[in-house]
Design a protein around this motif. Structure first.
Motif, PDB file in Angstrom:
ATOM      1  N   ILE A 182       0.846  -1.194   0.000  1.00  0.00           N
ATOM      2  CA  ILE A 182       0.000   0.000   0.000  1.00  0.00           C
ATOM      3  C   ILE A 182       0.882   1.245   0.000  1.00  0.00           C
ATOM      4  O   ILE A 182       1.712   1.430   0.885  1.00  0.00           O
ATOM      5  N   ASP A 183       0.692   2.083  -0.984  1.00  0.00           N
ATOM      6  CA  ASP A 183       1.502   3.296  -1.141  1.00  0.00           C
ATOM      7  C   ASP A 183       0.864   4.431  -0.353  1.00  0.00           C
ATOM      8  O   ASP A 183      -0.016   5.143  -0.854  1.00  0.00           O
ATOM      9  N   LEU A 184       1.285   4.585   0.887  1.00  0.00           N
ATOM     10  CA  LEU A 184       0.755   5.637   1.749  1.00  0.00           C
ATOM     11  C   LEU A 184       1.847   6.053   2.720  1.00  0.00           C
ATOM     12  O   LEU A 184       2.333   5.238   3.493  1.00  0.00           O
ATOM     13  N   GLU A 185       2.240   7.300   2.665  1.00  0.00           N
ATOM     14  CA  GLU A 185       3.257   7.808   3.574  1.00  0.00           C
ATOM     15  C   GLU A 185       2.786   9.129   4.176  1.00  0.00           C
ATOM     16  O   GLU A 185       2.095   9.911   3.514  1.00  0.00           O
ATOM     17  N   PRO A 186       3.152   9.399   5.420  1.00  0.00           N
ATOM     18  CA  PRO A 186       2.720  10.642   6.054  1.00  0.00           C
ATOM     19  C   PRO A 186       3.372  11.867   5.414  1.00  0.00           C
ATOM     20  O   PRO A 186       4.510  11.800   4.946  1.00  0.00           O
ATOM     21  N   GLU A 187       2.638  12.961   5.417  1.00  0.00           N
ATOM     22  CA  GLU A 187       3.147  14.224   4.897  1.00  0.00           C
ATOM     23  C   GLU A 187       3.166  15.254   6.014  1.00  0.00           C
ATOM     24  O   GLU A 187       2.219  15.340   6.803  1.00  0.00           O
ATOM     25  N   PRO A 188       4.222  16.059   6.120  1.00  0.00           N
ATOM     26  CA  PRO A 188       4.250  17.111   7.145  1.00  0.00           C
ATOM     27  C   PRO A 188       3.217  18.180   6.846  1.00  0.00           C
ATOM     28  O   PRO A 188       2.955  18.501   5.685  1.00  0.00           O
ATOM     29  N   THR A 189       2.639  18.749   7.903  1.00  0.00           N
ATOM     30  CA  THR A 189       1.640  19.804   7.717  1.00  0.00           C
ATOM     31  C   THR A 189       2.238  21.196   7.814  1.00  0.00           C
ATOM     32  O   THR A 189       1.552  22.180   7.527  1.00  0.00           O
ATOM     33  N   GLY A 190       3.494  21.292   8.252  1.00  0.00           N
ATOM     34  CA  GLY A 190       4.138  22.597   8.372  1.00  0.00           C
ATOM     35  C   GLY A 190       4.299  23.078   9.797  1.00  0.00           C
ATOM     36  O   GLY A 190       4.808  24.177  10.027  1.00  0.00           O
ATOM     37  N   MET A 191       3.884  22.273  10.756  1.00  0.00           N
ATOM     38  CA  MET A 191       4.008  22.653  12.163  1.00  0.00           C
ATOM     39  C   MET A 191       4.860  21.635  12.921  1.00  0.00           C
ATOM     40  O   MET A 191       4.900  20.452  12.586  1.00  0.00           O
ATOM     41  N   GLY A 192       5.532  22.131  13.950  1.00  0.00           N
ATOM     42  CA  GLY A 192       6.265  21.271  14.876  1.00  0.00           C
ATOM     43  C   GLY A 192       5.791  21.555  16.292  1.00  0.00           C
ATOM     44  O   GLY A 192       5.349  22.673  16.599  1.00  0.00           O
ATOM     45  N   TRP A 201       7.242  16.748  14.377  1.00  0.00           N
ATOM     46  CA  TRP A 201       6.467  17.498  13.396  1.00  0.00           C
ATOM     47  C   TRP A 201       5.056  16.943  13.332  1.00  0.00           C
ATOM     48  O   TRP A 201       4.829  15.743  13.535  1.00  0.00           O
ATOM     49  N   PHE A 202       4.096  17.811  13.054  1.00  0.00           N
ATOM     50  CA  PHE A 202       2.747  17.355  12.740  1.00  0.00           C
ATOM     51  C   PHE A 202       2.765  16.686  11.365  1.00  0.00           C
ATOM     52  O   PHE A 202       3.351  17.215  10.417  1.00  0.00           O
ATOM     53  N   GLU A 203       2.103  15.548  11.269  1.00  0.00           N
ATOM     54  CA  GLU A 203       2.011  14.819  10.005  1.00  0.00           C
ATOM     55  C   GLU A 203       0.569  14.400   9.778  1.00  0.00           C
ATOM     56  O   GLU A 203      -0.247  14.376  10.709  1.00  0.00           O
ATOM     57  N   THR A 204       0.271  14.032   8.530  1.00  0.00           N
ATOM     58  CA  THR A 204      -1.064  13.552   8.237  1.00  0.00           C
ATOM     59  C   THR A 204      -1.042  12.553   7.098  1.00  0.00           C
ATOM     60  O   THR A 204      -0.191  12.622   6.201  1.00  0.00           O
ATOM     61  N   HIS A 205      -1.937  11.606   7.156  1.00  0.00           N
ATOM     62  CA  HIS A 205      -2.281  10.752   6.017  1.00  0.00           C
ATOM     63  C   HIS A 205      -3.610  10.073   6.295  1.00  0.00           C
ATOM     64  O   HIS A 205      -4.066   9.994   7.440  1.00  0.00           O
ATOM     65  N   LEU A 206      -4.241   9.589   5.239  1.00  0.00           N
ATOM     66  CA  LEU A 206      -5.486   8.835   5.354  1.00  0.00           C
ATOM     67  C   LEU A 206      -5.548   7.855   4.191  1.00  0.00           C
ATOM     68  O   LEU A 206      -5.419   8.270   3.032  1.00  0.00           O
ATOM     69  N   LEU A 207      -5.731   6.586   4.487  1.00  0.00           N
ATOM     70  CA  LEU A 207      -5.900   5.590   3.439  1.00  0.00           C
ATOM     71  C   LEU A 207      -7.333   5.688   2.930  1.00  0.00           C
ATOM     72  O   LEU A 207      -8.283   5.300   3.614  1.00  0.00           O
ATOM     73  N   ASP A 208      -7.467   6.234   1.740  1.00  0.00           N
ATOM     74  CA  ASP A 208      -8.778   6.536   1.172  1.00  0.00           C
ATOM     75  C   ASP A 208      -9.276   5.319   0.397  1.00  0.00           C
ATOM     76  O   ASP A 208      -9.126   5.223  -0.827  1.00  0.00           O
TER      77      ASP A 208
END
Length: 374
Positions: free
Chosen positions: A171-181, A268-275
């Motif tokens: 499954i190709d899903l990796e977290p992305e930084p949101t710009g905040m720490g 760092w803040f990160e985000t992902h969601l397996l859609d």
């Protein structure tokens, strides 16, 4: 009864231990493997919203959580000078018979959940990594890094944001930084701190704190994401104290207690969601392996615990592991997780952009969503 007789849970965090507890209660033979050598939890403190407490009560650990943590049902908004601007009654998303939130020391929560799993007969294996999965229509063969093998009716991948199980499934899903720490620090609790207070403004996007027990709290300061990896422990402490210097009121006492460099954690803040579906065959992903959101709404642990509860509920009611079961799981979890992830990211983005978004409206809408039983 359950649709399965045997299960492997990969990952000993909140999602994994909750799934193990609920499955073993159904008579499933459950093995849980954790890569760490012992019960661990990174960070300092955690805020457990009411919908998380609802699941913890179902797990049989609510009284322990209540005893070790600190419950509260209001949130304060303060100006940087310490002035209390508003006291807001927080939504009781777990129902009227539970507090709105409990602050807790993360390692205490980990020990409570692992202890409950052990008490019920979950077979716990620490310092163990799953190295290969080989599944067919009837089960999953697993190889571990110590050379041992096993076969299970179901594998639950609850191994976190950088899930090795997810990668093994392709499954190709990796977290992305949101710009905040975020700087988090565990410290003694002044008697004046009895709930979470938040300050928006000053040199940090958010300056807040949460009581985690009779004598402790965790404080946090959110900044633009920066590379802080080169800082020595003493330098990290100096940065935190400098940021905290700009905030008054209870922060004056908190700041005077910020003396231990080892108590500081920066991420760092990160985000992902397996859609889409969170399973592949008889392997299913839950928790941070499929959804990660910045802690701006304090819903990460709650979502993970809900995943485990819904999965166990559906398995307990089903006669077999089939697409009907997985469709029901996706229907119960995906859009709810999307609402929380999107809301958490949006709140942070407003702060990054300096926009005055409808924060109360956003928070009320997410509270409405998660206030309904999962």
């Amino acid at each position: 009864m359950s649709a399965i007789n045997t299960a492997l849970v990969i990952g000993g965090g909140a999602a994994g231990t909750a799934a193990a507890i609920l499955l073993v209660e159904q008579g499933v033979d459950v093995e849980l493997v954790e890569i760490a050598p012992d019960v661990v939890a990174l960070g300092s403190g955690i805020t457990l919203q009411g919908n998380a407490l609802r699941v913890l009560r179902r797990l049989g650990v609510w009284e322990s959580v209540r005893r070790l943590g600190h419950e509260f049902s209001t949130v304060g908004l303060r100006a940087p000078d310490g002035t209390l601007l508003a006291e807001i009654t927080d939504a009781r998303t777990g129902g009227p018979d539970l507090p709105a939130a409990v602050g807790m020391y993360r390692p205490d929560l980990a020990r409570v959940l692992t202890g409950r799993a052990d008490e019920l007969g979950v077979r716990l294996r620490f310092a163990t990594r799953c190295s290969a999965l080989d599944q067919d229509a009837d089960g999953v063969g697993v190889r571990f890094d110590d050379g041992s093998t096993g076969r299970y009716d179901l594998v639950v991948g609850a191994d976190g944001v950088r899930s090795a199980t997810r990668r093994m499934l392709g499954i190709d899903l990796e977290p992305e930084p949101t710009g905040m720490g975020i700087w988090r620090v565990f410290a003694p609790r002044p008697v004046s701190v009895t709930r979470t207070d938040l300050c928006y403004g000053g040199p940090a996007h958010i300056a807040g704190y949460c009581p985690t027990g009779p004598d402790a709290l965790y404080a946090y300061l959110v900044e633009d994401a920066q590379d802080r990896t080169g800082l020595a422990p003493g330098e990290k402490l100096a940065v935190v104290r400098d940021l905290a210097w700009h905030y008054r009121g209870p922060w004056d006492e908190i700041r005077s207690n910020l003396t231990d460099p080892a108590s500081i954690n920066y991420t760092w803040f990160e985000t992902h969601l397996l859609d889409g579906p969170w399973h592949r065959g008889r392997v299913v992903l839950i928790g941070d392996a499929v959804h990660v959101c910045p802690p701006t709404l304090a819903q990460g642990a709650a979502l993970a615990l809900e995943d485990a509860a819904v999965l166990a509920e559906l398995l307990g009611a089903a006669e077999r592991v089939d697409e009907e079961l997985w469709s029901a799981f996706t229907a119960r979890r995906l859009e709810r997780a999307r609402a929380v992830v999107n809301g958490s990211v949006q709140l942070g983005q407003w702060l990054l952009d300096g926009e005055e978004g409808d924060v109360p409206g956003l928070m009320a809408e997410v509270a409405r969503v998660v206030g309904e039983p999962a």
